[in-house]
Design a protein around this motif. Structure first.
Motif, short mmCIF file in Angstrom:
data_model
loop_
_atom_site.label_atom_id
_atom_site.label_comp_id
_atom_site.label_asym_id
_atom_site.label_seq_id
_atom_site.Cartn_x
_atom_site.Cartn_y
_atom_site.Cartn_z
N ASP A 158 -1.56 -9.28 8.15
CA ASP A 158 -0.11 -9.39 7.93
C ASP A 158 0.40 -8.44 6.85
OD1 ASP A 158 -1.34 -10.62 5.79
OD2 ASP A 158 0.12 -12.25 5.66
N ALA A 159 -0.40 -7.46 6.46
CA ALA A 159 -0.03 -6.58 5.35
C ALA A 159 1.26 -5.82 5.63
CB ALA A 159 -1.16 -5.61 5.04
N TRP A 160 1.37 -5.27 6.84
CA TRP A 160 2.58 -4.51 7.14
C TRP A 160 3.80 -5.42 7.22
CZ3 TRP A 160 3.95 0.13 6.32
CH2 TRP A 160 3.03 1.19 6.39
N GLU A 161 3.66 -6.59 7.79
CA GLU A 161 4.80 -7.51 7.84
C GLU A 161 5.30 -7.84 6.44
OE1 GLU A 161 2.17 -7.66 9.71
OE2 GLU A 161 2.70 -8.13 11.79
N ARG A 162 4.35 -8.08 5.52
CA ARG A 162 4.73 -8.41 4.15
C ARG A 162 5.44 -7.24 3.48
NH1 ARG A 162 -0.88 -10.62 1.80
NH2 ARG A 162 0.30 -10.57 -0.16
N TRP A 163 4.93 -6.04 3.68
CA TRP A 163 5.55 -4.86 3.08
C TRP A 163 6.95 -4.63 3.65
CZ3 TRP A 163 7.59 -0.19 4.56
CH2 TRP A 163 7.77 0.77 3.56
N LEU A 164 7.10 -4.75 4.96
CA LEU A 164 8.40 -4.53 5.59
C LEU A 164 9.43 -5.56 5.13
CD1 LEU A 164 7.06 -3.62 9.14
CD2 LEU A 164 8.35 -2.07 7.64
N ARG A 165 9.00 -6.83 5.06
CA ARG A 165 9.92 -7.86 4.59
C ARG A 165 10.35 -7.60 3.15
NH1 ARG A 165 6.50 -11.43 7.43
NH2 ARG A 165 5.40 -11.98 5.50
N LEU A 166 9.40 -7.20 2.30
CA LEU A 166 9.71 -6.94 0.90
C LEU A 166 10.78 -5.87 0.77
CD1 LEU A 166 9.03 -7.27 -2.16
CD2 LEU A 166 7.32 -5.46 -1.84
N HIS A 167 10.74 -4.88 1.67
CA HIS A 167 11.67 -3.76 1.57
C HIS A 167 12.79 -3.84 2.62
CE1 HIS A 167 9.25 -1.97 -1.55
NE2 HIS A 167 8.17 -2.10 -0.80
#
Length: 304
Positions: free
Chosen positions: A201-210
């Motif tokens: 889920d690393a990309w999902e977390r990064w996209l949500r953060l930004h």
């Protein structure tokens, strides 16, 4: 309290039983142990008489473990493995002081291995054996003294020292960044996104953060940061990688930030060990050294 003698069979009896249990054949066990079939049969029979329990069903020329025999075989196999490993460790370091450490592959090769000579110079009596682990394991079932763990401080039955936290960057080859001309987090969705299987889920977390769309994120999968970094350098896509693991590539310019938008991970790297092993001298040495070695990464004040 010392166990009664009848519960401490000799190693030859246990070795014969374990080999026959594992191979399912007295003949194969005899060949493996360089004994005759009759010698192996006698040893197994002697073990059964000593324990007062049948370990095999004997059917014509074949043998089959009893239910109790199967359970006993698993325990004996583990015990013999530990004895063998202890003997190898003693031979490698007759003065004692062997430590078996489980490591994450890329952390081990990129961060730990270059620093290990300093540890060994400071503690010349200690021998360190390294084994790599990608998935969680149980200290109770593996002959490991300590481990480098990435996650949260929630591993039951263990003690943990915080080593360092990490900052994750979206990185890619310079040519890929020039090709797509990224300006905002949402722009990365136009490029191939590379994923690490242990952080799905690393990309999902990064996209949500930004504040970017985090739905239906797909892409190539890799099982280690090292191969993920190589793929990103080859221009296959954008990867999320901790900056300290790719410091050389960033300095050389073979990897560049796709955008200067980091993610400060809530998880961290820890040195973990079974609580009951806390007094093991080589482990105490490693703890003292590695906590000092990572002080700057944690932002500790070296003066105290």
């Amino acid at each position: 309290m010392r166990a009664p003698r009848r519960f401490l069979p000799s190693l030859p009896l246990l070795s014969a039983f374990e080999a026959a249990a594992r191979t399912g054949s007295v003949t194969a066990a005899a060949h493996e142990l360089s004994l005759t079939q009759s010698a192996v049969s006698r040893q197994i029979k002697a073990l059964e008489e000593q324990l007062g329990v049948a370990l095999f069903h004997r059917e014509r020329q074949t043998i089959r473990l009893t239910l109790g025999g199967a359970a006993y075989a698993r325990e004996v196999r583990e015990a013999l493995h530990k004895i063998s490993q202890a003997s190898l460790n003693l031979r490698a370091n007759p003065l004692g002081g062997t430590l078996t450490l489980a490591i994450l592959p890329t952390f081990g090769t990129r961060w730990l291995a270059p620093r290990l000579p300093r540890f060994l110079a400071a503690y010349p009596g200690v021998t360190v054996n390294l084994v790599t682990r990608l998935s969680p394991f149980d200290f109770r079932h593996e002959a490991i003294d300590a481990a480098i763990h990435f996650g949260r401080e929630d591993w039951p039955g263990t003690s943990m020292d915080l080593l360092r936290r990490e900052v994750v960057l979206p990185v890619c080859a310079p040519g890929l960044r020039a090709q797509y001309g990224f300006r905002a987090a949402a722009d990365l969705r136009q490029a191939p996104l590379l994923h690490l299987t242990t952080r799905p889920d690393a990309w999902e977390r990064w996209l949500r953060l930004h504040a970017a769309d985090d739905l239906a994120v797909h892409g190539m999968l890799f099982d280690q940061f090292a191969t993920l970094a190589q793929a990103a350098q080859a221009g296959l896509g954008v990867a999320l990688i901790p900056d300290f693991l790719i410091a050389e590539e960033l300095a050389a310019g073979t990897l560049v930030p796709a955008l200067a938008l980091p993610l400060h991970n809530p998880e961290a790297y820890y040195l973990c060990w079974p609580t009951e092993r806390a007094d093991h001298p080589p482990l105490c040495a490693l703890r003292a050294w590695i906590v000092a070695e990572t002080a700057a990464d944690r932002g500790d004040d070296p003066a105290g």
